[in-house]
Structure formats: C-alpha cells, structure tokens
Design a protein around this motif. Structure first.
Motif, PDB file in Angstrom:
ATOM      1  N   LEU A 116       0.847  -1.188   0.000  1.00  0.00           N
ATOM      2  CA  LEU A 116       0.000   0.000   0.000  1.00  0.00           C
ATOM      3  C   LEU A 116       0.888   1.245   0.000  1.00  0.00           C
ATOM      4  O   LEU A 116       1.922   1.272   0.644  1.00  0.00           O
ATOM      5  CB  LEU A 116      -0.873   0.006   1.267  1.00  0.00           C
ATOM      6  N   PRO A 169       1.959   4.658   1.291  1.00  0.00           N
ATOM      7  CA  PRO A 169       1.713   5.377   2.546  1.00  0.00           C
ATOM      8  C   PRO A 169       0.920   6.661   2.285  1.00  0.00           C
ATOM      9  O   PRO A 169       1.203   7.397   1.339  1.00  0.00           O
ATOM     10  CB  PRO A 169       3.120   5.723   3.053  1.00  0.00           C
ATOM     11  N   THR A 207      -2.008   9.014   7.596  1.00  0.00           N
ATOM     12  CA  THR A 207      -1.398   8.094   8.562  1.00  0.00           C
ATOM     13  C   THR A 207      -0.287   8.766   9.375  1.00  0.00           C
ATOM     14  O   THR A 207       0.116   8.265  10.426  1.00  0.00           O
ATOM     15  CB  THR A 207      -0.904   6.843   7.805  1.00  0.00           C
ATOM     16  N   CYS A 234      -0.345  -5.224  10.327  1.00  0.00           N
ATOM     17  CA  CYS A 234      -0.558  -4.877   8.914  1.00  0.00           C
ATOM     18  C   CYS A 234       0.421  -3.773   8.527  1.00  0.00           C
ATOM     19  O   CYS A 234       0.035  -2.689   8.102  1.00  0.00           O
ATOM     20  CB  CYS A 234      -1.994  -4.429   8.646  1.00  0.00           C
ATOM     21  N   THR A 235       1.690  -4.074   8.657  1.00  0.00           N
ATOM     22  CA  THR A 235       2.732  -3.047   8.502  1.00  0.00           C
ATOM     23  C   THR A 235       2.927  -2.585   7.059  1.00  0.00           C
ATOM     24  O   THR A 235       3.404  -1.480   6.815  1.00  0.00           O
ATOM     25  CB  THR A 235       4.060  -3.560   9.126  1.00  0.00           C
ATOM     26  N   GLY A 236       2.577  -3.425   6.077  1.00  0.00           N
ATOM     27  CA  GLY A 236       2.683  -3.016   4.663  1.00  0.00           C
ATOM     28  C   GLY A 236       4.088  -2.558   4.311  1.00  0.00           C
ATOM     29  O   GLY A 236       5.065  -3.301   4.493  1.00  0.00           O
ATOM     30  N   SER A 237       4.222  -1.317   3.850  1.00  0.00           N
ATOM     31  CA  SER A 237       5.534  -0.755   3.494  1.00  0.00           C
ATOM     32  C   SER A 237       6.413  -0.545   4.717  1.00  0.00           C
ATOM     33  O   SER A 237       7.577  -0.144   4.578  1.00  0.00           O
ATOM     34  CB  SER A 237       5.339   0.599   2.806  1.00  0.00           C
ATOM     35  N   CYS A 248       5.820   1.764   6.905  1.00  0.00           N
ATOM     36  CA  CYS A 248       5.951   3.216   7.136  1.00  0.00           C
ATOM     37  C   CYS A 248       5.677   3.620   8.585  1.00  0.00           C
ATOM     38  O   CYS A 248       6.345   4.518   9.104  1.00  0.00           O
ATOM     39  CB  CYS A 248       5.095   4.009   6.154  1.00  0.00           C
ATOM     40  N   ILE A 249       4.708   2.975   9.254  1.00  0.00           N
ATOM     41  CA  ILE A 249       4.400   3.390  10.625  1.00  0.00           C
ATOM     42  C   ILE A 249       5.556   3.010  11.551  1.00  0.00           C
ATOM     43  O   ILE A 249       6.106   3.862  12.257  1.00  0.00           O
ATOM     44  CB  ILE A 249       3.073   2.746  11.109  1.00  0.00           C
ATOM     45  N   ASN A 304      -2.690   0.479  11.117  1.00  0.00           N
ATOM     46  CA  ASN A 304      -3.556   1.068  10.097  1.00  0.00           C
ATOM     47  C   ASN A 304      -3.955  -0.088   9.186  1.00  0.00           C
ATOM     48  O   ASN A 304      -3.370  -0.284   8.131  1.00  0.00           O
ATOM     49  CB  ASN A 304      -2.798   2.137   9.305  1.00  0.00           C
ATOM     50  N   PRO A 305      -4.933  -0.891   9.599  1.00  0.00           N
ATOM     51  CA  PRO A 305      -5.254  -2.091   8.818  1.00  0.00           C
ATOM     52  C   PRO A 305      -6.125  -1.728   7.608  1.00  0.00           C
ATOM     53  O   PRO A 305      -6.601  -0.598   7.512  1.00  0.00           O
ATOM     54  CB  PRO A 305      -6.046  -2.938   9.820  1.00  0.00           C
ATOM     55  N   PRO A 306      -6.338  -2.682   6.712  1.00  0.00           N
ATOM     56  CA  PRO A 306      -7.260  -2.425   5.596  1.00  0.00           C
ATOM     57  C   PRO A 306      -8.652  -2.154   6.171  1.00  0.00           C
ATOM     58  O   PRO A 306      -9.113  -2.914   7.015  1.00  0.00           O
ATOM     59  CB  PRO A 306      -7.257  -3.749   4.822  1.00  0.00           C
ATOM     60  N   ALA A 309      -4.679  -5.148   0.932  1.00  0.00           N
ATOM     61  CA  ALA A 309      -4.262  -4.044   1.802  1.00  0.00           C
ATOM     62  C   ALA A 309      -5.336  -2.961   1.910  1.00  0.00           C
ATOM     63  O   ALA A 309      -5.164  -1.987   2.633  1.00  0.00           O
ATOM     64  CB  ALA A 309      -2.965  -3.434   1.282  1.00  0.00           C
TER      65      ALA A 309
HETATM   66  N1  GLN Z   1       0.519   0.139   7.718  1.00  0.00           N
HETATM   67  C1  GLN Z   1       0.715   0.410   6.324  1.00  0.00           C
HETATM   68  C2  GLN Z   1       0.342   1.854   6.022  1.00  0.00           C
HETATM   69  O1  GLN Z   1      -0.171   2.528   6.850  1.00  0.00           O
HETATM   70  C3  GLN Z   1      -0.080  -0.552   5.460  1.00  0.00           C
HETATM   71  C4  GLN Z   1      -1.528  -0.516   5.723  1.00  0.00           C
HETATM   72  C5  GLN Z   1      -2.303  -1.568   4.940  1.00  0.00           C
HETATM   73  O2  GLN Z   1      -1.747  -2.454   4.311  1.00  0.00           O
HETATM   74  N2  GLN Z   1      -3.573  -1.439   4.995  1.00  0.00           N
HETATM   75  O3  GLN Z   1       0.540   2.342   4.953  1.00  0.00           O
END
Ligand code: GLN
Length: 275
Positions: free
Chosen positions: A84, A86, A90, A111-114, A116-117, A184-186, A207
């Motif tokens: 996703l 950022p 966020t 749900c850390t994704g990239s 970024c948090i 920051n989940p989907p 995501a």
């Molecule tokens: N935590 C990541 C972000 O805030 C990814 C969030 C997600 O995959 N929904 O961008």
C-alpha cells in the motif's frame, strides 16, 4: 514532450493536480531542477522512460508506483505493486504514537505493509523497538528495505503472519511483551469498491478492504491482540472516517473504553484504547 504537454495530458484524464504531478514525473526522469520548470514549459524533454511513465499515469497507474518511492513523515519510502502507498493521513498516527509511547517501549505494528508506521516511529524514537507483521511477503520485502533506507534495521523485525489466524497472537507475544499496538489495517468496506478512484485498483486488494463492514481486522486486533498488551499500555488504530461509532461499539463489546480522535479535516481518524 514538454512540461505543458504533460500537464494537459494528465488534466485530460481527470487527474486532480496535473501540474504538480507533471513536475514530479519530469524531474524524476529528466535532469531539470523543479524551480526552473515554469520558465521551461515548452522545452522538449522527450525520453522513452518519460513517455512510458506519462502513458502509465494517463491510465491512472499510481504516480508513486511509477517513480518507485514516496515521502511519508519527511522520510523516503520505496513503494511498488504489492504494498500500500503510505498516505499522509497516517502521519497523524505516527505523531500521536511518538507522544504516547513510554521510554524504551517495544511495540507491534499490525498490517505493517511498506513498514511506514513502524519505521517512522522508530526514526523519531531511538529508544524504542518494534515488530512489524503483515500477511504479504511482498509487502515485507518493501518494509525491510524501508527500514534499511531509514537506518532503523537494528531495532525492527518483520514477521509474515495473518492476523486473522487466531493462533497468531499467542505466538507473537511468546517472544516478549509489547507496550503498544499500532495499526492502520485495511478498512475500506467491500461495498464501496465501485466508488473508488481508479488508482486504487492497482494497489493490493488485500491491503485495502476490511470486509463488508470494514471492521474485520479491527475485530481480530481488539479481541485477539489487545488482551496480551502489557498493563498500562495502549493501542492506537487509524480508522476510516465513517467507522468511529462502530469502533466505540466494538471496543465496548470487548470490555474496553476508547477515545475517537479527529484529523485536521475534522474527520474521525484515530482510535486510542488505554489498557
Ligand atoms: N501500515 C501500512 C500503512 O499505513 C499498510 C496498511 C495496509 O496495508 N492497509 O501504509
């Protein structure tokens, strides 16, 4: 291809800020300083890379994926299909988390994704450590690279796990306690899929969507993860602007009181749960 032409082409497909995006594309692919662009509007900057980038953007492929990086909290993040992008909303969660985390805290970014948090918080709080969790191995490759880029590799580990799997919380917490959960989940409701900007169709659906009511991941986090957080700790979630009331209910059903906080636009954006 000139700066003027790129602006016009992007405007014609309904891109909201065509001159800003045209400048980003042009300066990414051609050696021209941004401040000179207004005076060089009609100069030809043609290159095959630029031509292909403009074509992709005309098809509403995300600008961030085209240039392969994006800024978040003043840091630079690698992004691409599979993670996703950022969002600036966020950044509020990062700022609040930095104020709230106790000294030396270890926190979990669900749900850390990239990444970024976790990465942006660690950058501002050199006393803290973190574990980032995501179900996507592809996203975690970006997260690891982003930790390296931003110099926090020694204070974060990334784990591939599905937070909807009820056996996951116990496994994660068996390696040590956490003072906080950030997430920051989907959260987009599946029913809203047809109203979304075309750019979102290129981001991983995994995501973006949080089930029919947008709450699937919050439900798993509140019922499965919060009970394990250290006493006196907290959870901080980003939520969709329309989820404040639902989150109050969800927390109450699980025996928690929460505070819904608004963003600068006056929309419900953060949920803080004191544990
Ligand atoms: N935590 C990541 C972000 O805030 C990814 C969030 C997600 O995959 N929904 O961008």
């Amino acid at each position: 291809m000139t700066y003027s032409e790129i602006c016009k082409r992007l405007e014609a497909v309904g891109i909201e800020d065509p001159s800003h995006e045209a400048a980003i594309l042009l300066c990414h692919f051609c050696p021209v300083p941004r401040e000179e662009l207004p005076f060089r509007r009609n100069e030809d900057f043609s290159s095959p890379e630029l031509a292909s980038a403009v074509k992709k953007r005309e098809a509403r492929y995300p600008l961030q994926y085209i240039i392969g990086e994006w800024s978040f909290c003043d840091e630079s993040y690698r992004v691409g299909e599979g993670c996703l992008i950022p969002r600036s909303e966020t950044e509020l969660l990062v700022m609040r988390a930095c104020e709230l985390l106790p000294r030396g805290a270890r926190f979990l970014d669900l749900c850390t994704g990239s990444g970024c948090i976790a990465v942006s918080v660690l950058k501002r709080r050199p006393d803290c450590t973190a574990v980032g969790v995501d179900v996507s191995a592809m996203a975690l490759r970006y997260a690891s690279e982003n930790a390296r880029r931003n110099g926090v590799t020694d204070r974060v580990t990334f784990t591939e796990a599905d937070i909807l799997d009820p056996t996951v919380p116990e496994k994660l917490f068996s390696d040590g306690g956490f003072a906080a959960i950030l997430s920051n989940p989907p959260y987009i409701k599946c029913s809203a899929a047809s109203e979304l900007e075309p750019e979102l169709s290129f981001e991983p659906a995994l995501a973006l969507f949080g089930g029919e009511d947008g709450l699937v991941f919050y439900r798993a986090a509140v019922s499965g993860f919060l009970p394990y957080v250290m006493k006196g700790g907290f959870a901080l979630f980003e939520i969709g602007y329309d989820l404040g009331e639902d989150m109050r209910k969800l927390c109450a059903e699980n025996g928690y009181e929460c505070k819904v906080e608004k963003d600068l636009a006056g929309l419900d954006r953060l949920v803080y749960v004191k544990l």
